[in-house]
Design an enzyme around this catalytic site. Structure first.
Site, PDB file in Angstrom:
ATOM      1  N   ASP A 116      -6.932   4.442  -4.769  1.00  0.00           N
ATOM      2  CA  ASP A 116      -7.537   4.197  -3.450  1.00  0.00           C
ATOM      3  C   ASP A 116      -8.101   5.798  -3.277  1.00  0.00           C
ATOM      4  O   ASP A 116      -8.397   6.586  -4.072  1.00  0.00           O
ATOM      5  CB  ASP A 116      -6.560   3.733  -2.413  1.00  0.00           C
ATOM      6  CG  ASP A 116      -7.473   3.292  -0.982  1.00  0.00           C
ATOM      7  OD1 ASP A 116      -8.002   2.400  -0.797  1.00  0.00           O
ATOM      8  OD2 ASP A 116      -7.199   4.252  -0.105  1.00  0.00           O
TER       9      ASP A 116
ATOM     10  N   LYS B  39       0.729  -1.116  -0.058  1.00  0.00           N
ATOM     11  CA  LYS B  39       0.164  -0.044  -0.098  1.00  0.00           C
ATOM     12  C   LYS B  39       0.917   1.090  -0.065  1.00  0.00           C
ATOM     13  O   LYS B  39       2.142   1.247   0.177  1.00  0.00           O
ATOM     14  CB  LYS B  39      -0.773   0.106   1.353  1.00  0.00           C
ATOM     15  CG  LYS B  39      -2.074   0.855   1.318  1.00  0.00           C
ATOM     16  CD  LYS B  39      -3.266   0.282   0.324  1.00  0.00           C
ATOM     17  CE  LYS B  39      -4.421   1.063   0.015  1.00  0.00           C
ATOM     18  NZ  LYS B  39      -5.549   0.561  -0.284  1.00  0.00           N
TER      19      LYS B  39
HETATM   20  P1  NDP Z   1     -12.845   7.792  -3.160  1.00  0.00           P
HETATM   21  O1  NDP Z   1     -11.674   9.085  -3.015  1.00  0.00           O
HETATM   22  O2  NDP Z   1     -13.362   7.678  -4.613  1.00  0.00           O
HETATM   23  O3  NDP Z   1     -14.024   8.285  -2.288  1.00  0.00           O
HETATM   24  C1  NDP Z   1     -13.867   8.369  -0.886  1.00  0.00           C
HETATM   25  C2  NDP Z   1     -15.234   8.947  -0.289  1.00  0.00           C
HETATM   26  O4  NDP Z   1     -15.146   8.633   1.098  1.00  0.00           O
HETATM   27  C3  NDP Z   1     -15.677  10.231  -0.517  1.00  0.00           C
HETATM   28  O5  NDP Z   1     -17.076  10.309  -0.770  1.00  0.00           O
HETATM   29  C4  NDP Z   1     -15.208  10.867   0.562  1.00  0.00           C
HETATM   30  O6  NDP Z   1     -15.585  12.121   1.026  1.00  0.00           O
HETATM   31  C5  NDP Z   1     -15.183   9.892   1.566  1.00  0.00           C
HETATM   32  N1  NDP Z   1     -14.326  10.246   2.789  1.00  0.00           N
HETATM   33  C6  NDP Z   1     -13.007  10.057   2.765  1.00  0.00           C
HETATM   34  N2  NDP Z   1     -12.333  10.370   3.904  1.00  0.00           N
HETATM   35  C7  NDP Z   1     -13.327  10.670   4.521  1.00  0.00           C
HETATM   36  C8  NDP Z   1     -13.806  10.745   6.095  1.00  0.00           C
HETATM   37  N3  NDP Z   1     -12.534  11.164   6.702  1.00  0.00           N
HETATM   38  N4  NDP Z   1     -14.797  11.164   6.398  1.00  0.00           N
HETATM   39  C9  NDP Z   1     -15.877  10.987   5.778  1.00  0.00           C
HETATM   40  N5  NDP Z   1     -15.888  10.554   4.573  1.00  0.00           N
HETATM   41  C10 NDP Z   1     -14.755  10.360   4.098  1.00  0.00           C
HETATM   42  O7  NDP Z   1     -12.174   6.612  -2.740  1.00  0.00           O
HETATM   43  P2  NDP Z   1     -12.747   5.123  -2.966  1.00  0.00           P
HETATM   44  O8  NDP Z   1     -14.122   5.068  -3.033  1.00  0.00           O
HETATM   45  O9  NDP Z   1     -11.851   4.687  -3.766  1.00  0.00           O
HETATM   46  O10 NDP Z   1     -12.439   4.501  -1.729  1.00  0.00           O
HETATM   47  C11 NDP Z   1     -13.453   4.260  -0.397  1.00  0.00           C
HETATM   48  C12 NDP Z   1     -13.044   3.214   0.605  1.00  0.00           C
HETATM   49  O11 NDP Z   1     -12.708   1.901  -0.121  1.00  0.00           O
HETATM   50  C13 NDP Z   1     -11.586   3.571   1.358  1.00  0.00           C
HETATM   51  O12 NDP Z   1     -11.495   2.986   2.358  1.00  0.00           O
HETATM   52  C14 NDP Z   1     -10.884   2.662   0.239  1.00  0.00           C
HETATM   53  O13 NDP Z   1      -9.782   2.238   1.181  1.00  0.00           O
HETATM   54  C15 NDP Z   1     -11.683   1.444   0.299  1.00  0.00           C
HETATM   55  N6  NDP Z   1     -11.270   0.481  -1.051  1.00  0.00           N
HETATM   56  C16 NDP Z   1     -11.130   1.134  -2.159  1.00  0.00           C
HETATM   57  C17 NDP Z   1     -11.028   0.272  -3.205  1.00  0.00           C
HETATM   58  C18 NDP Z   1     -10.993   1.026  -4.904  1.00  0.00           C
HETATM   59  O14 NDP Z   1     -10.836  -0.010  -5.740  1.00  0.00           O
HETATM   60  N7  NDP Z   1     -11.176   2.114  -4.996  1.00  0.00           N
HETATM   61  C19 NDP Z   1     -10.529  -1.233  -3.173  1.00  0.00           C
HETATM   62  C20 NDP Z   1     -10.859  -1.902  -1.780  1.00  0.00           C
HETATM   63  C21 NDP Z   1     -11.172  -0.948  -0.670  1.00  0.00           C
HETATM   64  P3  NDP Z   1     -14.753  13.507   0.521  1.00  0.00           P
HETATM   65  O15 NDP Z   1     -14.824  13.811  -0.824  1.00  0.00           O
HETATM   66  O16 NDP Z   1     -15.372  14.747   1.372  1.00  0.00           O
HETATM   67  O17 NDP Z   1     -13.439  13.593   1.322  1.00  0.00           O
END
Ligand code: NDP
Length: 445
Positions: free
Chosen positions: A166, A126
């Site tokens: 991510d 990571k």
């Molecule tokens: P994105 O950046 O596309 O979206 C993240 C989302 O989570 C946004 O809506 C963001 O809101 C919100 N968010 C981030 N930080 C916070 C916080 N501290 N409090 C509240 N909301 C928050 O990321 P992904 O959708 O790719 O990833 C989301 C989750 O899924 C993560 O935990 C990631 O590790 C996990 N994941 C992702 C994978 C992938 O293929 N993308 C694979 C496996 C797991 P804002 O815009 O306001 O920051």
């Protein structure tokens, strides 16, 4: 030799002070595999536990870049190459101001077991940076990505370490980083996944994590002769994972009533149907706006600064970030009738919340099992790159759903206890065995 799992954790905490999320992730895994390890002296003899919590390599580097006003900015870059027992390091890059060593080590550690569950040959890694893409121009994002890759390229490669996206790293960032890798190394290889379709990407990769999470939840429901049909579903986040989880829930006949971002939650009791979801895709991916704008457009409720866990639902899919569900959130969900939780995000439920789920014997799919679809399709992207071919959407989607079914079966094999499936235990033990046995085979390295 440790007498108890707590003794092991205490030593880890002393050795890695301040890495709170890492301690949390290790605690969960070690507690659930402890008995299995004690029953297998070869693991004890080879000191597998001490070895598996120590990354093979940790790289930390300076990332200087020039902003639009001509000022020099400096961020910190990381890559944790955690475990390569079963394949090249594989895991995403996160760009978010909260990124630190402890968070990336927790994510890298989880990735070891998740990748093992996919049955594809991928080790755990990571990386990322404390860079915040929010509010930056595309030129600034490009300059940052180029500087980040200028250093990272020394450490990665298609047979060494293959990063992906991510939080904060989507198609745009992967594109800029791939371009810089290609320029410096003068080679066009599958060194990153999540690439654009025109230059080596896989169909279904953007959808994979969200779809996979819903496939996994559907498997848990099917096991109880139930399904998504007619269910009320609360989703957090509105990024990549949340968007495609919502799309798949709609396709399976569920009703999505919430999405969120770090500013607040939208609650649409009529359901976020495909047409409304199309607006969310555009709002988040093209306009890079805030989810609040949804409530202005569709006159739904906006819960300022709140998470969705007070909303009445049957199923919850946390898809935002780590530790977004604490003990009282978990209790609220269950009090309001929620009986199935599948984690699209990594470790969105803290250990107390997980205890609440297990005590109440609800269906609970932990992230390392439920969200493994993303890295699984990244693995399929690597396969397609290595044979210079690309598979159709249906082919990849079918492979994804088979992988999620297989992960579900592995959880049942190792997590069944008295009429209840403890998916946490099942995923941890199944993921651990393959990696630990490979470490035994490869000697003390
Ligand atoms: P994105 O950046 O596309 O979206 C993240 C989302 O989570 C946004 O809506 C963001 O809101 C919100 N968010 C981030 N930080 C916070 C916080 N501290 N409090 C509240 N909301 C928050 O990321 P992904 O959708 O790719 O990833 C989301 C989750 O899924 C993560 O935990 C990631 O590790 C996990 N994941 C992702 C994978 C992938 O293929 N993308 C694979 C496996 C797991 P804002 O815009 O306001 O920051």
């Amino acid at each position: 030799m440790y007498k108890t799992s707590n003794e092991f954790i205490e030593k880890l905490v002393t050795k890695t002070p301040g890495e709170i999320e890492f301690h949390q992730a290790v605690k969960e895994v070690v507690h659930s595999i402890w008995d299995h390890v004690q029953e297998n002296p070869e693991y004890l003899h080879a000191n597998i536990l001490d070895r598996i919590v120590e990354p093979e390599r940790t790289i930390i580097f300076r990332v200087p870049w020039l902003d639009d006003n001509g000022n020099i900015q400096v961020n910190r870059g990381y890559r944790i190459e955690f475990n390569s027992a079963i394949g090249p390091y594989k895991g995403g890059l996160r760009f978010h101001p909260s990124v630190n060593l402890g968070i990336l080590k927790f994510l890298g550690f989880e990735q070891i077991f998740k990748n093992s569950l996919t049955t594809i040959s991928m080790g755990g890694g990571k990386g990322g940076s404390d860079f915040d893409p929010k509010g930056k121009s595309s030129e600034e994002v490009m300059k940052f990505c180029q500087s980040f890759m200028t250093e990272l390229q020394r450490h990665i490669g298609p047979y060494t370490d293959v990063p992906a996206g991510d939080i904060g790293v989507g198609a745009r960032e992967i594109g800029y980083m791939f371009g810089q890798y290609k320029k410096i190394r003068n080679e066009f290889t599958g060194v990153l996944t999540g690439k654009g379709l025109n230059w080596g990407g896989s169909l279904i990769r953007p959808e994979a994590t969200g779809y996979g999470t819903v496939y996994f939840a559907e498997e848990m429901l099917n096991k109880k002769n139930d399904s998504f049909k007619g269910k009320i579903v609360a989703i957090s986040g509105s990024g990549n994972v949340a968007q495609y989880a919502a799309e798949k829930v709609n396709q399976l006949g569920g009703k999505v009533v919430s999405l969120s971002d770090s500013s607040g939650t939208i609650f649409d009791k009529d359901g976020i149907n495909d047409e409304k979801l199309k607006y969310v895709f555009d709002l988040k991916n093209n306009q890079r706006g805030r989810i609040k704008e949804y409530s202005n457009k569709f006159k739904s409720e906006y819960l300022d600064g709140k998470k969705p866990w007070n909303i009445k639902c049957d199923i919850a899919l946390p898809c935002a970030t780590q530790n977004e569900i604490n003990k009282s959130d978990a209790e609220n969900l269950i009090k309001n009738g929620c009986f199935c939780i599948a984690e699209g995000a990594n470790m969105p439920s803290n250990n107390d919340a997980v205890d609440v789920y297990l005590k109440n014997k609800i269906l609970f799919g932990p992230g390392k099992a439920a969200n493994a679809g993303g890295v699984a399709v990244s693995g399929l992207e690597m396969s397609q790159n290595s044979i210079f071919s690309s598979w159709s959407r249906d082919e990849v989607d079918l492979k994804l759903s088979k992988i999620m079914k297989n992960i579900h079966s592995q959880c049942i094999e190792f997590g069944s206890e008295n009429n209840y499936i403890n998916y946490v235990k099942g995923a941890n033990i199944a993921g651990f065995i393959k990696v630990a046995d490979s470490m035994l085979d490869q000697g003390v390295v």
